[in-house]
Design an enzyme around this catalytic site. Structure first.
Site, PDB file in Angstrom:
ATOM      1  N   ARG A  11       0.826  -1.193   0.000  1.00  0.00           N
ATOM      2  CA  ARG A  11       0.000   0.000   0.000  1.00  0.00           C
ATOM      3  C   ARG A  11       0.874   1.262   0.000  1.00  0.00           C
ATOM      4  NH1 ARG A  11      -2.770   2.219   5.565  1.00  0.00           N
ATOM      5  NH2 ARG A  11      -3.979   3.863   4.588  1.00  0.00           N
ATOM      6  N   ASN A  69      -2.377   1.298  16.279  1.00  0.00           N
ATOM      7  CA  ASN A  69      -2.446   2.129  15.081  1.00  0.00           C
ATOM      8  C   ASN A  69      -3.814   1.852  14.481  1.00  0.00           C
ATOM      9  OD1 ASN A  69      -2.317   3.416  12.651  1.00  0.00           O
ATOM     10  ND2 ASN A  69      -0.335   2.592  12.047  1.00  0.00           N
ATOM     11  N   HIS A 125      -9.036   9.037  13.202  1.00  0.00           N
ATOM     12  CA  HIS A 125      -9.558  10.377  12.945  1.00  0.00           C
ATOM     13  C   HIS A 125     -11.088  10.445  13.026  1.00  0.00           C
ATOM     14  CE1 HIS A 125      -5.478  10.562  11.554  1.00  0.00           C
ATOM     15  NE2 HIS A 125      -5.721   9.764  10.537  1.00  0.00           N
ATOM     16  N   ASP A 182     -13.402   5.398  23.362  1.00  0.00           N
ATOM     17  CA  ASP A 182     -14.126   4.961  24.561  1.00  0.00           C
ATOM     18  C   ASP A 182     -13.654   3.587  25.021  1.00  0.00           C
ATOM     19  OD1 ASP A 182     -15.631   7.256  24.747  1.00  0.00           O
ATOM     20  OD2 ASP A 182     -17.480   6.376  23.958  1.00  0.00           O
ATOM     21  N   ILE A 193       2.624   5.333  11.348  1.00  0.00           N
ATOM     22  CA  ILE A 193       3.830   5.104  10.541  1.00  0.00           C
ATOM     23  C   ILE A 193       4.247   6.398   9.852  1.00  0.00           C
ATOM     24  CG2 ILE A 193       4.682   3.847   8.515  1.00  0.00           C
ATOM     25  CD1 ILE A 193       2.579   1.622   9.396  1.00  0.00           C
ATOM     26  N   SER A 194       3.283   7.063   9.263  1.00  0.00           N
ATOM     27  CA  SER A 194       3.563   8.318   8.558  1.00  0.00           C
ATOM     28  C   SER A 194       3.428   9.491   9.526  1.00  0.00           C
ATOM     29  CB  SER A 194       2.581   8.491   7.387  1.00  0.00           C
ATOM     30  OG  SER A 194       1.259   8.628   7.881  1.00  0.00           O
ATOM     31  N   ARG A 220      -6.136  14.385   8.828  1.00  0.00           N
ATOM     32  CA  ARG A 220      -5.319  13.432   9.606  1.00  0.00           C
ATOM     33  C   ARG A 220      -4.694  14.080  10.840  1.00  0.00           C
ATOM     34  NH1 ARG A 220      -4.990   9.059   5.977  1.00  0.00           N
ATOM     35  NH2 ARG A 220      -4.976   9.777   3.824  1.00  0.00           N
TER      36      ARG A 220
HETATM   37  C1  DQA Z   1      -1.800   5.857   9.572  1.00  0.00           C
HETATM   38  C2  DQA Z   1      -2.214   7.295   9.251  1.00  0.00           C
HETATM   39  C3  DQA Z   1      -3.707   7.379   8.999  1.00  0.00           C
HETATM   40  O1  DQA Z   1      -4.074   8.712   8.692  1.00  0.00           O
HETATM   41  C4  DQA Z   1      -4.083   6.495   7.835  1.00  0.00           C
HETATM   42  O2  DQA Z   1      -5.478   6.523   7.639  1.00  0.00           O
HETATM   43  C5  DQA Z   1      -3.585   5.108   7.974  1.00  0.00           C
HETATM   44  C6  DQA Z   1      -2.247   4.890   8.502  1.00  0.00           C
HETATM   45  C7  DQA Z   1      -0.273   5.724   9.732  1.00  0.00           C
HETATM   46  O3  DQA Z   1       0.148   4.718  10.288  1.00  0.00           O
HETATM   47  O4  DQA Z   1       0.478   6.580   9.262  1.00  0.00           O
HETATM   48  O5  DQA Z   1      -4.240   4.152   7.580  1.00  0.00           O
HETATM   49  O6  DQA Z   1      -2.386   5.494  10.806  1.00  0.00           O
END
Ligand code: DQA
Length: 141
Positions: A18, A72, A78, A85, A99-100, A109
């Protein structure tokens, strides 16, 4: 033996395939083997789902027993008050990982419903973020 739960949310099953320029070339399952080798004395329970309710069910199932949760939640980060909860409901401390660097990306985000329920947040360090979160939870737990 300490037990940590690692939870990945939607689309993270596609890591390695991905958008590799954002998320890298490595599958999470491959990375998990490295992580397990780094922490031989820790039981790492891994769960991934593309379904919000399944993520919540897993937090309920293990969140009173494990020593910590690394989460994660992907895009649910978001949007999901329900996952926030669930993290509040259980006793295990959680660390949120992305990760990003979500703050360098689209504005939708930038907000996380989960951060306020977590002890800390690791953002933008790639897969290394999971290791950092594990190290923190082991020291803290
Ligand atoms: C993510 C960041 C999110 O915004 C995104 O929807 C993901 C991956 C990340 O690991 O950078 O699916 O959580």
């Amino acid at each position: 033996m300490k037990q940590l739960l690692i939870i990945n949310g939607p689309n993270l099953n596609l890591l390695g395939k991905r958008e590799p320029t954002i998320y890298g070339n490595r599958s999470f399952v491959g990375y998990l083997e490295t992580l397990e080798a780094q922490f031989p004395d820790v039981q790492l329970r891994y769960f991934q789902s593309n379904h919000e309710g399944e993520l919540i069910d897993k937090i309920h199932e293990l969140g009173f027993d494990v020593d910590g949760i690394v989460i994660n939640a992907g895009a649910y980060t978001h949007t999901s008050i329900a996952i926030a909860d669930a993290l509040s409901a259980v006793t295990a401390p959680a660390v949120e990982v992305h990760i990003s660097n979500v703050h360098a990306r689209e504005s939708f985000r930038h907000h996380s419903y989960l951060s306020a329920k977590c002890k800390g947040v690791v953002v933008g360090l790639g897969l290394l973020g999971y290791e950092m979160a594990v190290r923190y939870l082991l020291n803290d737990a």
